[in-house]
Design an enzyme around this catalytic site. Structure first.
Site, PDB file in Angstrom:
ATOM      1  N   SER A 165      43.490  42.530  42.537  1.00  0.00           N
ATOM      2  CA  SER A 165      42.474  41.625  43.108  1.00  0.00           C
ATOM      3  C   SER A 165      42.073  41.942  44.542  1.00  0.00           C
ATOM      4  O   SER A 165      41.085  41.397  45.033  1.00  0.00           O
ATOM      5  CB  SER A 165      42.967  40.180  43.048  1.00  0.00           C
ATOM      6  OG  SER A 165      42.717  39.650  41.779  1.00  0.00           O
ATOM      7  N   LYS A 221      38.598  43.016  45.105  1.00  0.00           N
ATOM      8  CA  LYS A 221      37.491  42.051  45.043  1.00  0.00           C
ATOM      9  C   LYS A 221      36.809  41.834  46.397  1.00  0.00           C
ATOM     10  O   LYS A 221      35.612  41.551  46.467  1.00  0.00           O
ATOM     11  CB  LYS A 221      37.994  40.714  44.481  1.00  0.00           C
ATOM     12  CG  LYS A 221      38.395  40.821  43.020  1.00  0.00           C
ATOM     13  CD  LYS A 221      39.114  39.590  42.512  1.00  0.00           C
ATOM     14  CE  LYS A 221      39.465  39.799  41.038  1.00  0.00           C
ATOM     15  NZ  LYS A 221      40.438  38.863  40.519  1.00  0.00           N
ATOM     16  N   TYR A 237      34.921  46.831  36.384  1.00  0.00           N
ATOM     17  CA  TYR A 237      35.840  45.868  37.004  1.00  0.00           C
ATOM     18  C   TYR A 237      37.298  46.348  36.885  1.00  0.00           C
ATOM     19  O   TYR A 237      38.040  46.394  37.873  1.00  0.00           O
ATOM     20  CB  TYR A 237      35.654  44.489  36.353  1.00  0.00           C
ATOM     21  CG  TYR A 237      36.708  43.482  36.754  1.00  0.00           C
ATOM     22  CD1 TYR A 237      36.686  42.876  38.010  1.00  0.00           C
ATOM     23  CD2 TYR A 237      37.742  43.142  35.880  1.00  0.00           C
ATOM     24  CE1 TYR A 237      37.665  41.967  38.382  1.00  0.00           C
ATOM     25  CE2 TYR A 237      38.714  42.230  36.242  1.00  0.00           C
ATOM     26  CZ  TYR A 237      38.674  41.650  37.486  1.00  0.00           C
ATOM     27  OH  TYR A 237      39.656  40.752  37.862  1.00  0.00           O
ATOM     28  N   TYR A 250      44.721  33.023  46.251  1.00  0.00           N
ATOM     29  CA  TYR A 250      44.592  32.155  45.062  1.00  0.00           C
ATOM     30  C   TYR A 250      44.711  30.679  45.492  1.00  0.00           C
ATOM     31  O   TYR A 250      44.263  30.331  46.570  1.00  0.00           O
ATOM     32  CB  TYR A 250      45.657  32.502  44.016  1.00  0.00           C
ATOM     33  CG  TYR A 250      45.802  33.964  43.721  1.00  0.00           C
ATOM     34  CD1 TYR A 250      44.720  34.723  43.306  1.00  0.00           C
ATOM     35  CD2 TYR A 250      47.024  34.599  43.859  1.00  0.00           C
ATOM     36  CE1 TYR A 250      44.862  36.071  43.012  1.00  0.00           C
ATOM     37  CE2 TYR A 250      47.171  35.953  43.573  1.00  0.00           C
ATOM     38  CZ  TYR A 250      46.087  36.675  43.158  1.00  0.00           C
ATOM     39  OH  TYR A 250      46.224  37.998  42.881  1.00  0.00           O
ATOM     40  N   VAL A 272      47.839  41.113  41.818  1.00  0.00           N
ATOM     41  CA  VAL A 272      48.992  40.945  40.922  1.00  0.00           C
ATOM     42  C   VAL A 272      49.951  42.144  40.924  1.00  0.00           C
ATOM     43  O   VAL A 272      51.027  42.058  40.339  1.00  0.00           O
ATOM     44  CB  VAL A 272      48.604  40.649  39.456  1.00  0.00           C
ATOM     45  CG1 VAL A 272      48.131  39.249  39.274  1.00  0.00           C
ATOM     46  CG2 VAL A 272      47.639  41.653  38.918  1.00  0.00           C
TER      47      VAL A 272
HETATM   48  N1  GLN Z   1      42.924  43.157  37.216  1.00  0.00           N
HETATM   49  C1  GLN Z   1      43.544  41.872  37.361  1.00  0.00           C
HETATM   50  C2  GLN Z   1      42.919  40.878  36.402  1.00  0.00           C
HETATM   51  O1  GLN Z   1      41.754  40.854  36.240  1.00  0.00           O
HETATM   52  C3  GLN Z   1      43.433  41.406  38.785  1.00  0.00           C
HETATM   53  C4  GLN Z   1      44.019  40.044  38.976  1.00  0.00           C
HETATM   54  C5  GLN Z   1      44.724  39.829  40.247  1.00  0.00           C
HETATM   55  O2  GLN Z   1      45.149  40.728  40.960  1.00  0.00           O
HETATM   56  N2  GLN Z   1      44.932  38.565  40.539  1.00  0.00           N
HETATM   57  O3  GLN Z   1      43.589  40.097  35.789  1.00  0.00           O
END
Ligand code: GLN
Length: 315
Positions: A71, A74, A199, A251, A269
């Protein structure tokens, strides 16, 4: 303590002990396994790299460990989408508010009208933002993203970890569901699989703590690469990104992190955390064991302590 160089000298001496203390927190966390390939990460690893604008640095722990951005990507795809489309276009499709839900929740897409994602740092928002990246094909979009990320990392040849990419491509059905709901809501156009491949690929870009610190330093420098002096991101878009990092970057633990550390941050994650002290430092952390909110247990512990000790909070 005045200069960052002095701070980093002090930190170089103190970090190893603080890091070993924080490492104990990994025992309370779990390595993510919903993307099967991620479960191979070493549970108790912890590393940190801190970099200033003159190239001075402090680091400790498992800094040579490679991991995927997940993430954290992003933040930078949001910036690239803003550079490609402008604010108005991006924020017609994605909101500016935290959700209080999990990053992969689709609850609000159905409950709240219009059904646009609440913000660009949850999966629904990031998938939408990814669809706005310019390029004639998924391959071209992915290439542009990789090139942009490499420029932010100071020219480091970042690569996609193909194993992690395939692992998520095969198992990412929750993200598929989100994407189809977005199509239904008129937010997403084109092929769902095309958008998801772009993505999943940017989530699977591999880096080290040092790369994260280098990318963070560009944000800390308001979009300028402090080493070349060149502008990589318009200042306004760095402002937007940093604000989202404060309100949504960790988050639904973003409020707690803002109170305890007071720094813009983004976690993934994989256990990575990118954070920065505006105007002075870029920081990268890796600690694969995640707490109940999905952030690195040991990483959060270390950053909160560091920020308190060094008086880094913005507030
Ligand atoms: N690629 C992961 C997903 O889409 C990224 C999520 C994350 O790092 N929170 O679930």
């Amino acid at each position: 303590m005045n200069t960052t160089a002095e701070q980093l000298r002090v930190l170089d001496a103190l970090l190893p002990e603080w890091l070993e203390d924080s490492r104990k927190e990994a025992a309370f966390g779990e390595v993510a396994s919903y993307i099967p390939e991620l479960s191979k990460a070493p549970h108790s690893a912890l590393g940190i790299h801190i970099l200033d604008k003159n190239g001075s640095s402090a680091s400790a722990g498992d800094c040579s460990l490679s991991f995927t951005l997940q993430s954290i990507s992003k933040v930078f795809t949001l910036i690239l989408a803003l550079m490609d489309n402008g604010e108005e276009e991006v924020f017609r499709r994605v909101g500016m508010e935290p959700t209080g839900d999990n990053f992969n929740s689709m609850l609000k897409l159905e409950l709240v009208r219009p059904g646009i994602p609440f913000n660009p740092l949850i999966n629904a928002g990031a998938i939408t933002v990814t669809s706005l990246i310019r390029g004639d094909s998924p391959a071209e979009k992915s290439k542009r993203i990789l090139q942009f990320f490499r420029s932010l990392a100071g020219g480091v040849e970042l690569q996609v970890n193909e194993d992690v990419y395939r692992s998520e491509l095969e198992t990412g059905n929750l993200n598929r569901s989100i994407a189809y709901l977005l199509v239904e809501n008129g937010v997403l156009g084109g092929s769902v699989e095309d958008v998801l491949s772009v993505y999943f690929r940017h989530c699977s870009i591999e880096c080290t703590c040092r790369d994260l610190a280098r990318m963070a330093l560009v944000l800390a420098s308001d979009g300028i690469d402090p080493f070349s002096g060149g502008r990589l991101i318009p200042r306004r878009y760095v402002q937007v990104a940093k604000t989202f990092m404060i309100t949504c970057g960790m988050y639904n633990a973003s409020g707690e992190f803002a109170i305890k550390a007071g720094l813009p941050a983004k976690s993934g994650v994989s256990g990575g955390i990118l954070t920065l002290v505006p105007g002075s430092l870029g920081i990268g952390v890796i600690g694969p064991a995640l707490n109940a909110k999905g952030n690195s247990s040991a990483g959060v512990h270390l950053l909160e302590r560091l920020s308190r000790k060094m008086d880094w909070s913005l507030f």
